[in-house]
Design an enzyme around this catalytic site. Structure first.
Site, PDB file in Angstrom:
ATOM      1  N   ASP A 211      88.552  73.281  27.508  1.00  0.00           N
ATOM      2  CA  ASP A 211      87.383  74.090  27.157  1.00  0.00           C
ATOM      3  C   ASP A 211      87.803  75.197  26.212  1.00  0.00           C
ATOM      4  O   ASP A 211      88.991  75.472  26.047  1.00  0.00           O
ATOM      5  CB  ASP A 211      86.764  74.708  28.421  1.00  0.00           C
ATOM      6  CG  ASP A 211      87.733  75.657  29.112  1.00  0.00           C
ATOM      7  OD1 ASP A 211      87.550  76.880  28.985  1.00  0.00           O
ATOM      8  OD2 ASP A 211      88.681  75.175  29.779  1.00  0.00           O
ATOM      9  N   ASP A 213      87.935  79.169  25.664  1.00  0.00           N
ATOM     10  CA  ASP A 213      87.983  80.310  26.566  1.00  0.00           C
ATOM     11  C   ASP A 213      86.740  81.174  26.351  1.00  0.00           C
ATOM     12  O   ASP A 213      85.882  80.874  25.510  1.00  0.00           O
ATOM     13  CB  ASP A 213      89.269  81.101  26.312  1.00  0.00           C
ATOM     14  CG  ASP A 213      89.675  81.949  27.501  1.00  0.00           C
ATOM     15  OD1 ASP A 213      89.764  81.397  28.604  1.00  0.00           O
ATOM     16  OD2 ASP A 213      89.911  83.148  27.311  1.00  0.00           O
TER      17      ASP A 213
END
Length: 292
Positions: A211, A213
């Site tokens: 992902d 951050d």
């Protein structure tokens, strides 16, 4: 002069075993630094000895702070490991490092503070070089394996190691990205890389992006199902990368041209007559080459 290759894989979130090992068995290894994260899977793959250690333990029972890093590295050294490949999930600080991409890390910023970071200390002081904390030779192999597996891989990057277990605040994320120039963030590669260097083991880090951050404007829109789907895809790709390493590294290898095998050659500072025999006994596997 050559020696038998033994590839040790430390698996992070999502990677808990190596498929296809011949003569596979889980073995218990005792160390003077306590028990490792779990038993260690040993076997052979394409004629090369391999070991696998689930960093968090099977079932993910160890939080990042509580992983027994010293015991893990000591146990791998005792088993005869020559080359350590760290595989771990991470967040990205860059638009071009997207979820599903892999990064062959070559630098670290260590922001951890609650972990034992060295095998050495009072009674036997040592200082190893960490200017280049990963092994370029192993990095080459990881990059080649990733490309052969069709994985989008980026060579080189700085990994910000945070203590956890909570994720970054927005302010922290912006600091690490905009002012410190970090590329990815995770919770487990430190002190792992430092300890591998002290144990004179070649070490490479493969960070699997799950992902962006919290700096990213769309961060809050990513739901947990998307992250889990990415994690599962990364796990499958990570296993494909690992399966290609034996063919690239071979059953025998020469001394590391980058000095990983001899990192302790001039590192120990304590005079022989001042060394603590209790600590020396604990260093038998890690530093036996220079202490014997």
């Amino acid at each position: 002069m050559t020696k038998p290759t033994m590839i040790a894989v430390i698996g992070g979130s999502g990677l808990y075993e190596i498929d296809g090992l011949l003569n596979a068995q889980w073995v218990t290894v005792e160390t003077p630094w306590g028990a490792p994260s779990d038993q260690i899977l040993t076997g052979d793959l394409d004629g090369v000895k391999m070991t696998f250690l689930p960093r968090h333990g099977r079932g993910h029972v160890h939080a990042p702070t509580d992983v027994p890093y010293r015991a893990n590295i000591d146990a791998l050294k005792r088993l005869g490991a020559t080359d350590v490949i760290s595989v771990s999930a991470c967040g990205s600080f860059r638009e071009d490092l997207a979820p599903g991409d892999f990064v062959v890390v070559d630098q670290f910023i260590d922001r951890t503070f609650a972990r034992d970071k060295s095998f050495f200390g009072s009674g036997c002081v040592a200082h190893v070089s960490l200017a280049h904390p990963t092994c370029p030779r192993l990095g080459d192999a990881c990059e080649a394996a990733a490309r052969a597996a069709g994985i989008t891989v980026h060579r080189g990057g700085t990994y910000l190691a945070m203590e956890g277990p909570q994720f970054s605040t927005l302010a922290e994320s912006r600091l690490y990205r905009e002012q410190w120039g970090a590329d990815v963030i995770g919770m487990t590669n430190m002190p792992e890389a430092k300890l591998a260097r002290e144990a004179e083991l070649c070490y490479a880090s493969v960070a699997m992006v799950t992902d962006f951050d919290s700096w990213h404007p769309d961060h809050g829109a990513v739901d947990i199902t998307a992250i889990i789907a990415t994690l599962q895809g990364n796990s499958s790709n990570g296993a494909e990368l690992v399966r290609r390493l034996p063919a690239l590294l071979g059953p025998e290898r020469a001394l590391c041209p980058h000095g990983c095998d001899t990192a302790l050659q001039y590192a120990i500072m304590t005079a022989p007559e001042k060394r603590d025999p209790v600590l020396l006994a604990k260093l038998d596997a890690v530093a036996g080459r220079v202490l014997s």
